[in-house]
Design an enzyme around this catalytic site. Sequence first.
Site, PDB file in Angstrom:
ATOM      1  N   GLY A   1       0.806  -1.218   0.000  1.00  0.00           N
ATOM      2  CA  GLY A   1       0.000   0.000   0.000  1.00  0.00           C
ATOM      3  C   GLY A   1       0.838   1.266   0.000  1.00  0.00           C
ATOM      4  N   SER A   2       1.932   1.266   0.755  1.00  0.00           N
ATOM      5  CA  SER A   2       2.749   2.489   0.853  1.00  0.00           C
ATOM      6  C   SER A   2       3.329   2.854  -0.505  1.00  0.00           C
ATOM      7  CB  SER A   2       3.879   2.282   1.866  1.00  0.00           C
ATOM      8  OG  SER A   2       3.346   1.966   3.131  1.00  0.00           O
TER       9      SER A   2
ATOM     10  N   ASN B   1      -7.935   4.087   8.630  1.00  0.00           N
ATOM     11  CA  ASN B   1      -7.356   2.892   9.242  1.00  0.00           C
ATOM     12  C   ASN B   1      -7.454   2.880  10.761  1.00  0.00           C
ATOM     13  OD1 ASN B   1      -5.444   4.998   8.341  1.00  0.00           O
ATOM     14  ND2 ASN B   1      -4.028   3.916   9.677  1.00  0.00           N
TER      15      ASN B   1
ATOM     16  N   GLN C   1      -7.823   0.031   3.537  1.00  0.00           N
ATOM     17  CA  GLN C   1      -8.701  -0.549   4.570  1.00  0.00           C
ATOM     18  C   GLN C   1     -10.035  -0.996   3.996  1.00  0.00           C
ATOM     19  OE1 GLN C   1      -8.144  -1.237   7.864  1.00  0.00           O
ATOM     20  NE2 GLN C   1      -6.024  -0.560   7.686  1.00  0.00           N
TER      21      GLN C   1
ATOM     22  N   SER D   1      -3.725  -3.048  -0.531  1.00  0.00           N
ATOM     23  CA  SER D   1      -2.633  -3.847   0.010  1.00  0.00           C
ATOM     24  C   SER D   1      -3.174  -5.196   0.466  1.00  0.00           C
ATOM     25  CB  SER D   1      -1.999  -3.112   1.192  1.00  0.00           C
ATOM     26  OG  SER D   1      -1.032  -3.929   1.806  1.00  0.00           O
TER      27      SER D   1
ATOM     28  N   HIS E   1      -2.173  -7.564   2.511  1.00  0.00           N
ATOM     29  CA  HIS E   1      -2.131  -8.091   3.887  1.00  0.00           C
ATOM     30  C   HIS E   1      -3.219  -7.531   4.794  1.00  0.00           C
ATOM     31  CE1 HIS E   1      -0.034  -4.888   6.366  1.00  0.00           C
ATOM     32  NE2 HIS E   1       0.299  -4.467   5.175  1.00  0.00           N
TER      33      HIS E   1
ATOM     34  N   THR F   1      11.692  -8.105 -10.688  1.00  0.00           N
ATOM     35  CA  THR F   1      11.052  -9.395 -10.947  1.00  0.00           C
ATOM     36  C   THR F   1       9.794  -9.517 -10.088  1.00  0.00           C
ATOM     37  OG1 THR F   1      13.204 -10.324 -11.415  1.00  0.00           O
ATOM     38  CG2 THR F   1      11.436 -11.896 -10.959  1.00  0.00           C
TER      39      THR F   1
ATOM     40  N   CYS G   1       3.278   6.191  22.476  1.00  0.00           N
ATOM     41  CA  CYS G   1       4.298   5.166  22.265  1.00  0.00           C
ATOM     42  C   CYS G   1       4.005   4.344  21.023  1.00  0.00           C
ATOM     43  CB  CYS G   1       4.393   4.242  23.467  1.00  0.00           C
ATOM     44  SG  CYS G   1       5.047   5.104  24.888  1.00  0.00           S
TER      45      CYS G   1
HETATM   46  C1  LIG Z   1      -1.704  -0.485   6.027  1.00  0.00           C
HETATM   47  C2  LIG Z   1      -2.054   0.767   5.289  1.00  0.00           C
HETATM   48  C3  LIG Z   1      -1.203   1.315   4.321  1.00  0.00           C
HETATM   49  C4  LIG Z   1       0.164   0.734   4.039  1.00  0.00           C
HETATM   50  O1  LIG Z   1       0.093  -0.491   3.391  1.00  0.00           O
HETATM   51  P1  LIG Z   1       1.419  -1.427   3.401  1.00  0.00           P
HETATM   52  O2  LIG Z   1       1.067  -2.529   2.454  1.00  0.00           O
HETATM   53  O3  LIG Z   1       1.592  -1.893   4.795  1.00  0.00           O
HETATM   54  O4  LIG Z   1       2.543  -0.579   2.906  1.00  0.00           O
HETATM   55  C5  LIG Z   1      -1.606   2.445   3.647  1.00  0.00           C
HETATM   56  N1  LIG Z   1      -2.806   3.014   3.899  1.00  0.00           N
HETATM   57  C6  LIG Z   1      -3.656   2.521   4.817  1.00  0.00           C
HETATM   58  C7  LIG Z   1      -4.969   3.173   5.027  1.00  0.00           C
HETATM   59  C8  LIG Z   1      -3.297   1.384   5.543  1.00  0.00           C
HETATM   60  O5  LIG Z   1      -4.151   0.912   6.468  1.00  0.00           O
END
Ligand SMILES: *Cc1c(COP(=O)(O)O)cnc(C)c1O
Length: 395
Positions: free
Chosen positions: A70-71, A151, A179, A199, A201, A237, A324
């Site tokens: 996602g980033s 998120n 999200q 993303s 995961h 790749t 934290c």
């Molecule tokens: C987790 C998240 C990201 C980042 O995704 P990654 O795959 O961990 O880099 C970006 N935007 C939102 C809203 C997220 O919850």
Amino acid sequence: MNVYADNAATTAVSKTALAAMLPCFQETYGNPSSLHSPGQRAEELLSEARAVFAKNLNANPREITFTSGGSEADTQALRSAAALGARKGKRHIISTKFEHHAVLHTLDALAKEGFSITLLDIPPDGVVTPEQVRAALRPDTCLVSVMFANNEIGTIQPIPEIGAVCREAGVLFHTDAVQAAGHLPIDVEAMQIDLLSLSAHKFHGPKGAGVLYARRNVPLVNVVYGGGQEHGKRPGTENIPAICGAAAAFQEACANMEQNAAHLRPLRDRLIAGLTAIPHSALNGDALRRLPGNVNLCFEGIEGESLLLLLDSKGIAASSGSACTSGSLDPSHVLLALGRPHEVAHGSLRLSLSAYNTAEEVDYILDVVPGILSYLREMSPVWDELEKGQRPHLI
Ligand SMILES: *Cc1c(COP(=O)(O)O)cnc(C)c1O
């Protein structure tokens, strides 16, 4: 009992996704760029995965680019729209104060490169309005970026309405749908979305796989340089195992979306009802316009990280927007943008459920949290002052 209630941070890989990944390691391990048969079998898997994302987003497979997550998708989306804008002399970007840092930090970098950034305020219900977007538009605006669902507090933004405002103004519209993907229906045509990030995961796919959707008229700029993979726009790749796992997880999440939401909403609402019954607690964000699995509250007189550690000792994995956990001295920028005072934002708790969570787990959370809160408040000098009337209750 062990309860994983931090699915907004990451999710378990589904059995379906794992099954799709495993053969890619030792059987279909070819390089999709190779001309031989093993390479071509990998290339077939890649194009099947691309078709899955295209179909479920109502896009064309050519508009789907695989990234490392996602980033990277957010960064490339914003940089591409900015580059296109700059070529036309348009250097103004509109976004919001509660975006993910992948968006906010890319905007910081673009600001240093001469772009002018407007970050919209967040209304108390956590839902940005299309009117706010319209009012911020300027003749030199090249991009609007508003996340699909937040998120931390889970609030769902009026994406089709914002899409319409942008299209009417001739401004590109990006949404960070990390999200939302797999949890809410997404149609890039109907919603007039030009750029979208997701993303794997976050919907029971593996880490390290993301998708950038870019409408055919939006040329992507490179964030990574190298070979000709992904039309030369995302060299390297291809991570075939992760991409296949991502596609299998997305297909599964989209197919079960309504069923999963119907399972999650009552669990979410029971947690919200039970936890807001605790004195001096408050829900963050609108109660209904939120992701089916998101619960986020503030509790006065406690520190989020102490709460997390005690919950962990009871087997409950959750998250907080306290200092934290946010990795800085300041509490969550999302809760501050929502108007929560610093001391209140420090006492936040996010429980994010997935389809794997059960009613028994919710009962257990509701059993455990009130006792931990009373214990923490008994030890808290701040709570003592609140109780004695030496400082005013804020919630
Ligand atoms: C987790 C998240 C990201 C980042 O995704 P990654 O795959 O961990 O880099 C970006 N935007 C939102 C809203 C997220 O919850």
